[in-house]
Write an enzyme that holds these catalytic residues in place. Structure first.
Site, PDB file in Angstrom:
ATOM      1  N   ARG A  14       0.877  -1.184   0.000  1.00  0.00           N
ATOM      2  CA  ARG A  14       0.000   0.000   0.000  1.00  0.00           C
ATOM      3  C   ARG A  14       0.903   1.219   0.000  1.00  0.00           C
ATOM      4  O   ARG A  14       1.711   1.404   0.915  1.00  0.00           O
ATOM      5  CB  ARG A  14      -0.915   0.005   1.231  1.00  0.00           C
ATOM      6  CG  ARG A  14      -1.652   1.312   1.416  1.00  0.00           C
ATOM      7  CD  ARG A  14      -2.706   1.248   2.495  1.00  0.00           C
ATOM      8  NE  ARG A  14      -3.876   0.500   2.050  1.00  0.00           N
ATOM      9  CZ  ARG A  14      -5.061   0.547   2.652  1.00  0.00           C
ATOM     10  NH1 ARG A  14      -5.232   1.320   3.708  1.00  0.00           N
ATOM     11  NH2 ARG A  14      -6.069  -0.156   2.206  1.00  0.00           N
ATOM     12  N   HIS A  22      -7.739   0.772  -6.133  1.00  0.00           N
ATOM     13  CA  HIS A  22      -7.933  -0.060  -4.934  1.00  0.00           C
ATOM     14  C   HIS A  22      -8.637  -1.360  -5.373  1.00  0.00           C
ATOM     15  O   HIS A  22      -9.791  -1.606  -5.022  1.00  0.00           O
ATOM     16  CB  HIS A  22      -8.767   0.699  -3.907  1.00  0.00           C
ATOM     17  CG  HIS A  22      -8.690   0.152  -2.516  1.00  0.00           C
ATOM     18  ND1 HIS A  22      -7.992  -0.999  -2.196  1.00  0.00           N
ATOM     19  CD2 HIS A  22      -9.245   0.584  -1.342  1.00  0.00           C
ATOM     20  CE1 HIS A  22      -8.107  -1.230  -0.901  1.00  0.00           C
ATOM     21  NE2 HIS A  22      -8.861  -0.295  -0.365  1.00  0.00           N
ATOM     22  N   GLN A  26     -10.469  -3.923  -2.898  1.00  0.00           N
ATOM     23  CA  GLN A  26     -11.775  -3.516  -2.376  1.00  0.00           C
ATOM     24  C   GLN A  26     -12.891  -3.900  -3.340  1.00  0.00           C
ATOM     25  O   GLN A  26     -13.982  -4.299  -2.924  1.00  0.00           O
ATOM     26  CB  GLN A  26     -11.781  -1.997  -2.150  1.00  0.00           C
ATOM     27  CG  GLN A  26     -13.084  -1.485  -1.552  1.00  0.00           C
ATOM     28  CD  GLN A  26     -13.331  -1.972  -0.139  1.00  0.00           C
ATOM     29  OE1 GLN A  26     -12.454  -1.862   0.701  1.00  0.00           O
ATOM     30  NE2 GLN A  26     -14.511  -2.526   0.127  1.00  0.00           N
ATOM     31  N   ASP A  59     -17.143   7.155  -1.033  1.00  0.00           N
ATOM     32  CA  ASP A  59     -15.891   7.014  -0.280  1.00  0.00           C
ATOM     33  C   ASP A  59     -15.675   8.332   0.457  1.00  0.00           C
ATOM     34  O   ASP A  59     -16.372   9.327   0.200  1.00  0.00           O
ATOM     35  CB  ASP A  59     -14.736   6.725  -1.260  1.00  0.00           C
ATOM     36  CG  ASP A  59     -13.454   6.319  -0.553  1.00  0.00           C
ATOM     37  OD1 ASP A  59     -13.474   6.118   0.681  1.00  0.00           O
ATOM     38  OD2 ASP A  59     -12.411   6.214  -1.236  1.00  0.00           O
ATOM     39  N   CYS A  72     -16.319   1.678   1.283  1.00  0.00           N
ATOM     40  CA  CYS A  72     -15.161   0.821   1.593  1.00  0.00           C
ATOM     41  C   CYS A  72     -14.729   0.949   3.047  1.00  0.00           C
ATOM     42  O   CYS A  72     -14.025   0.083   3.550  1.00  0.00           O
ATOM     43  CB  CYS A  72     -14.018   1.130   0.639  1.00  0.00           C
ATOM     44  SG  CYS A  72     -13.422   2.828   0.733  1.00  0.00           S
ATOM     45  N   ARG A 101     -13.572  -8.589   2.613  1.00  0.00           N
ATOM     46  CA  ARG A 101     -12.150  -8.340   2.350  1.00  0.00           C
ATOM     47  C   ARG A 101     -11.335  -9.576   2.730  1.00  0.00           C
ATOM     48  O   ARG A 101     -10.376  -9.932   2.047  1.00  0.00           O
ATOM     49  CB  ARG A 101     -11.658  -7.118   3.148  1.00  0.00           C
ATOM     50  CG  ARG A 101     -12.327  -5.798   2.777  1.00  0.00           C
ATOM     51  CD  ARG A 101     -12.032  -5.362   1.351  1.00  0.00           C
ATOM     52  NE  ARG A 101     -10.617  -5.275   1.082  1.00  0.00           N
ATOM     53  CZ  ARG A 101      -9.841  -4.227   1.391  1.00  0.00           C
ATOM     54  NH1 ARG A 101     -10.373  -3.161   1.965  1.00  0.00           N
ATOM     55  NH2 ARG A 101      -8.544  -4.231   1.097  1.00  0.00           N
TER      56      ARG A 101
HETATM   57  N1   CP Z   1     -11.222  -0.079   2.828  1.00  0.00           N
HETATM   58  C1   CP Z   1      -9.954  -0.175   3.233  1.00  0.00           C
HETATM   59  O1   CP Z   1      -9.032  -0.382   2.431  1.00  0.00           O
HETATM   60  O2   CP Z   1      -9.803  -0.122   4.578  1.00  0.00           O
HETATM   61  P1   CP Z   1      -8.405   0.084   5.334  1.00  0.00           P
HETATM   62  O3   CP Z   1      -7.851   1.409   4.849  1.00  0.00           O
HETATM   63  O4   CP Z   1      -8.754   0.075   6.780  1.00  0.00           O
HETATM   64  O5   CP Z   1      -7.484  -1.047   4.947  1.00  0.00           O
END
Ligand code: CP
Length: 302
Positions: free
Chosen positions: A104, A131, A134, A218, A258, A286
């Site tokens: 990430r 992403h 997700q 989001d 998300c 997830r």
């Molecule tokens: N939706 C998501 O990626 O959550 P986090 O940022 O908590 O990993």
């Protein structure tokens, strides 16, 4: 088996994505039944998170443990990248020691170089551009509640950022119609939008939601937008998803986010508890989708 990466939904064929999501549906049922499934005993993954995470981290760490494997968390202070080690060297070192890497980062180009120089699969655990993990969970959640998403109408409201881009790619791969309602100042990447014949911008949020089968939003200020929160609250105000807006959608509409969510900003104070909201089921997916993804990248179809 040649190594594959998952930096974008477009790295897989539509058929492969559907396989992974179907596998995740099976994993959800197996998990609920307490069934043990450990196809990855002896495998190790490196989880490089240069930004905060709850869901992504817990899903990968729990998923690796449940599959008999082990995940090593590497936060931003835990690698030598911050002290100048090139990402190309990290890629080659990790490839000597672990079986798969998840990253990430806001640095899309660094993620792509990690994948290029690694001989192990690399997964995008969220970047400034995309992403994709997700979206696997979101599609699974929609299909578990409403069946196939093909041909359905999905509305994304808010920032034309990484979630919006991944919804555009998902519209291509799963064949749904996507309406995007966002301010002119925060439109999605024009090349990504132009690449999808079934995605369009709709200026009026109310028009965008009319008859939709799935409504998604989001946060207005994602990681990387620190310091812009006050300005963004003003710009994005008309794009808040609330019960009255959702009433314009199809009677069977689902709402997804998300998470984490900011109640009173992109969603009303109470929307996450509305019967049309499936955000916690979505979050739970997830775990199952990331397990299915890792299994597919390491072992292929089972
Ligand atoms: N939706 C998501 O990626 O959550 P986090 O940022 O908590 O990993």
């Amino acid at each position: 088996m040649a190594k594959r990466d998952f930096l974008s939904l477009l790295d897989f064929t539509s058929d492969e994505l559907k396989y992974v999501v179907n596998r995740a549906k099976a994993f959800r049922k197996m998990h609920a039944a307490g069934e043990v499934h450990q196809p990855l005993v002896g495998k190790t993954g490196a989880l490089i998170l240069q930004l905060s995470s709850t869901r992504t981290r817990v899903a990968f760490e729990a998923g690796f443990a449940q599959m008999g494997a082990h995940a090593i968390f590497l936060g931003s202070a835990d690698t030598q990248i911050g002290r100048g080690e090139p990402i190309e060297d990290l890629a080659r070192v990790l490839s000597e020691m672990v079986d798969i890497a998840m990253i990430r980062t806001l640095d899309q180009e660094a993620m792509e170089r990690l994948a290029e120089y690694a001989s192990i699969p690399v997964i995008n655990a969220m970047s400034s551009l995309l992403h994709p993990c997700q979206l696997l969970a979101d599609i699974q959640a929609f299909e578990e509640h409403r069946g196939s998403i093909e041909g359905k109408t999905v509305t994304f409201l808010g920032d034309g950022y990484n979630m919006c881009h991944s919804y555009i790619n998902a519209a291509k791969q799963w064949g749904f119609n996507l309406r995007i309602a966002c301010p002119d100042s925060h439109q999605p990447n024009t090349d990504i939008l132009a690449s999808c014949a079934t995605a369009e911008r709709v200026l009026d949020p109310r028009e965008a939601v009319e008859g939709a089968h799935l409504v998604v939003t989001d946060v207005w200020s994602s990681m990387g937008h620190e310091g812009q929160e006050a300005d963004r609250r003003g710009t994005f105000g008309p794009y808040q998803v609330n019960e009255a807006l959702l009433d314009l959608a199809d009677p069977e509409v689902l709402f997804m986010h998300c998470l984490p969510a900011h109640r009173g900003e992109e969603v009303s104070e109470t929307l996450l508890d509305d019967p049309r909201s499936v955000v916690f089921h979505e979050a739970g997916n997830r775990l199952h989708t990331q397990k299915a993804l890792v299994e597919f990248l390491l072992l292929g179809r089972q």
